[in-house]
Design a protein around this motif. Structure first.
Motif, PDB file in Angstrom:
ATOM      1  N   ASN A  63     -11.131  -2.545  -4.805  1.00  0.00           N
ATOM      2  CA  ASN A  63     -11.515  -2.886  -3.431  1.00  0.00           C
ATOM      3  C   ASN A  63     -11.348  -4.380  -3.198  1.00  0.00           C
ATOM      4  O   ASN A  63     -11.889  -5.191  -3.958  1.00  0.00           O
ATOM      5  N   LYS A 398      -5.551  -0.748  -4.216  1.00  0.00           N
ATOM      6  CA  LYS A 398      -6.391   0.225  -4.912  1.00  0.00           C
ATOM      7  C   LYS A 398      -5.553   1.082  -5.859  1.00  0.00           C
ATOM      8  O   LYS A 398      -5.947   1.348  -6.992  1.00  0.00           O
ATOM      9  N   GLN A 402      -6.114   1.353  -9.778  1.00  0.00           N
ATOM     10  CA  GLN A 402      -6.500   2.640 -10.353  1.00  0.00           C
ATOM     11  C   GLN A 402      -5.452   3.144 -11.341  1.00  0.00           C
ATOM     12  O   GLN A 402      -5.800   3.717 -12.376  1.00  0.00           O
TER      13      GLN A 402
END
Ligand code: PLP
Length: 548
Positions: A63, A398, A402
């Protein structure tokens, strides 16, 4: 008297001045630096964003959050004894001008003027106009661009700079300046046109501002000419800033050969040429190389062609200079991320704005294959900001983080926060391979790969922008895709093939060829410097035909 006024909504001239967001601003700064070294009679006009673009934080889930530290212009910039007003929203807005004098290698100076509405007498709303780059809604952008265009022209009048021969608009954000000039020349279009040059920077439609004519009339009442109805400029009641700039320019260009062609098709009513961007080599070349060249190639800053003198730097010196820059980068990366990157491992860099067309996702297309190829053999360094209001861009960050988390223990991937000029130089000088995978033909030019090349770092990139001109496949790097199309699956497969069959084995097993890739990168990189770029602008577009 100053002859050229270079207007840009962002200018990245120093790490201490956060008045830029990415490629456009960094390029503007490099343009000015190269112009100063070339002794051009130039000034530049931009806005003062006291809260800059933003400072980026990215958490472990990917984030992004933004903070806006405010910088104090006073120690860096000179507050000029010049204030004036512009009528916006039917009231007077006070504008304060600041000056930064950029000094070139031979002490020739180019003043950069920063306009600021954060002035005491202004209403609160007006003080916000120039506070942050690319902030706010469309109304806010209209007001910002009015300060830049109309305000910029008024500033030059205040400074008595009335004999400008070329107003160079760097992108459509500055196009209101032509209307400021139109007023000065009592509506005589030819007088304006013979003084203006326009550079367009992106084939991506969202990169071209257009505003509701109704909103413009409301906000800029009294500044817009009554009869601005030209069909190319105002389409569907919207004012197109690129069309406005082009219409009132004597000449225009795109920023690579390929982009010149794309831009010509995009704007068929105007003649659009091409000058490929270049980077300011004395800045972007890393410290260890700078020190080496200072001793062995004196004059390399003034004339980068000296870097073509092949044998001036030995293989050992080249490897040692690169290694030291790599260790510096990895030291920083490890201090920030605790992922223990190793300087013995092939390190691939990917840093740029989080925009969809840049396709950061491509390297993650087939995670199993990436692991099979890369486990223990490749590590990646990512960086890049998403615009605060760009949810899609934030999503891209993101996904990177990830995917990096998923690859934990298999392929090391670090994300370095707050990509800026300082970090940009650290990364483009310190990795082993530079990766760029844009969706063709959206990368108008791309400049980070040039920075890498000048540091002896081979590019592994899609044949778009500058790389379509600079790539000698297998000699100074590798080509992904052809020059016709882009396709995710095909481009990803080719990227993996290249890594597996050429990049990785060469790096670990064929030092001689790797050295040759490094040398050729520098050799070709010399064609992509600001030195070359500014000479092309001077020859093609800044020479004013004698007005007899
Ligand atoms: C060079 C640079 C850019 C532009 O890089 P592209 O390759 O054109 O995307 C953007 N941001 C920073 C901080 C840079 O140094």
């Amino acid at each position: 008297m100053i002859k050229i006024a270079y207007f840009s909504a962002e200018i990245g001239i120093s790490s201490s001045l956060p008045t830029y967001s990415g490629g456009l601003g960094v390029l503007a700064g490099d343009h000015i630096k190269a112009a100063a070294d070339a002794g051009l009679s130039m000034c530049a006009v931009t806005l003062l964003y006291k809260e800059g673009y933003f400072k980026q934080r990215v958490d472990e889930e990917g984030n992004q959050t933004e903070t806006y530290p405010r910088f104090d212009p006073d120690p860096l910039l000179k507050r000029l004894p010049v204030t004036f007003t512009l009528r916006l929203r039917e009231r007077d807005v006070w504008i304060q001008a600041y000056e930064y004098r950029y000094k070139g290698l031979n002490d020739h100076e180019i003043p950069i003027y920063f306009l600021d509405t954060d002035v005491e007498h202004n209403f609160y709303d007006d003080r916000q106009i120039t506070l942050r780059l690319y902030s706010g809604d469309k109304d806010h952008r209209i007001l910002q661009e009015a300060i830049l265009g109309f305000g910029g022209i008024r500033l030059l009048e205040q400074l008595d700079l009335m004999d400008i021969e070329t107003y160079h608009m760097n992108e459509g954000h500055c196009s209101f300046l032509v209307l400021g000039l139109l007023e000065r020349f009592n509506g005589n279009e030819e007088e304006v046109r013979k003084r203006c040059h326009f550079t367009t920077h992106t084939p991506v439609p969202a990169g071209h501002d257009h505003f509701s004519m109704e909103r413009c009339k409301k906000l800029l009442h009294g500044l817009l000419p009554e009869d601005l109805k030209l069909p190319s400029i105002v389409q569907n009641s919207r004012l197109h800033m690129t069309e406005l700039g082009l219409y009132y320019s004597r000449s225009a260009n795109g920023v690579s050969k390929l982009h010149g062609i794309i831009a010509q098709n995009q704007f068929p009513d105007f003649k659009i040429g091409a000058i490929t961007n270049g980077v300011y080599h004395p800045f972007w070349i890393g410290k260890t190389f700078r020190e080496l060249y200072d001793v062995q190639l004196p004059g390399w800053r003034e004339n980068p062609n000296r870097l073509l003198e092949k044998d001036a730097v030995s293989d050992e010196e080249l490897l040692a200079a690169h290694k030291s820059l790599k260790q510096f980068l990895l030291g920083y990366a490890n201090s920030q991320t605790q992922k223990a990157l190793s300087s013995d491992v092939l390190t691939v860099g990917f840093a740029r704005r989080a925009a969809e067309y840049k396709r950061a996702r491509l390297i993650f297309h087939d995670m199993e294959r990436l692991i099979a190829i890369g486990h223990g053999k490749v590590q990646f360094i990512f960086a890049g900001k998403a615009h605060p209001q760009d949810e899609r861009g934030k999503q891209i960050l993101k996904e990177i983080i990830q995917n990096a988390n998923r690859l934990f223990g298999k392929v090391k991937i670090v994300f370095l926060e707050n990509y800026n000029i300082w970090l940009g130089r650290l990364i483009t000088a310190g990795v082993d391979v530079w990766l760029n995978t844009p969706l063709r033909p959206n990368e108008a030019c791309g400049t980070s790969g040039m920075k890498a090349a000048l540091n002896g770092i081979p590019n592994l990139s899609v044949m778009d922008g500058w790389w379509a001109e600079g790539c000698i496949n297998g000699v100074n790097g590798w080509a992904i895709g052809d020059t016709e199309t882009s396709d995710d699956a095909r481009d990803a497969a080719q990227l993996y093939d290249l890594l597996e069959n050429d990049v990785i084995p060469t790096y670990y097993e064929d030092e001689k060829r790797w050295l040759s890739l490094m040398r050729e990168s520098i050799r070709v990189g010399v064609r992509f410097t600001g030195y070359r770029m500014i000479r092309e602008y001077t020859d093609k577009y800044y020479k004013v035909k004698s007005q007899t």
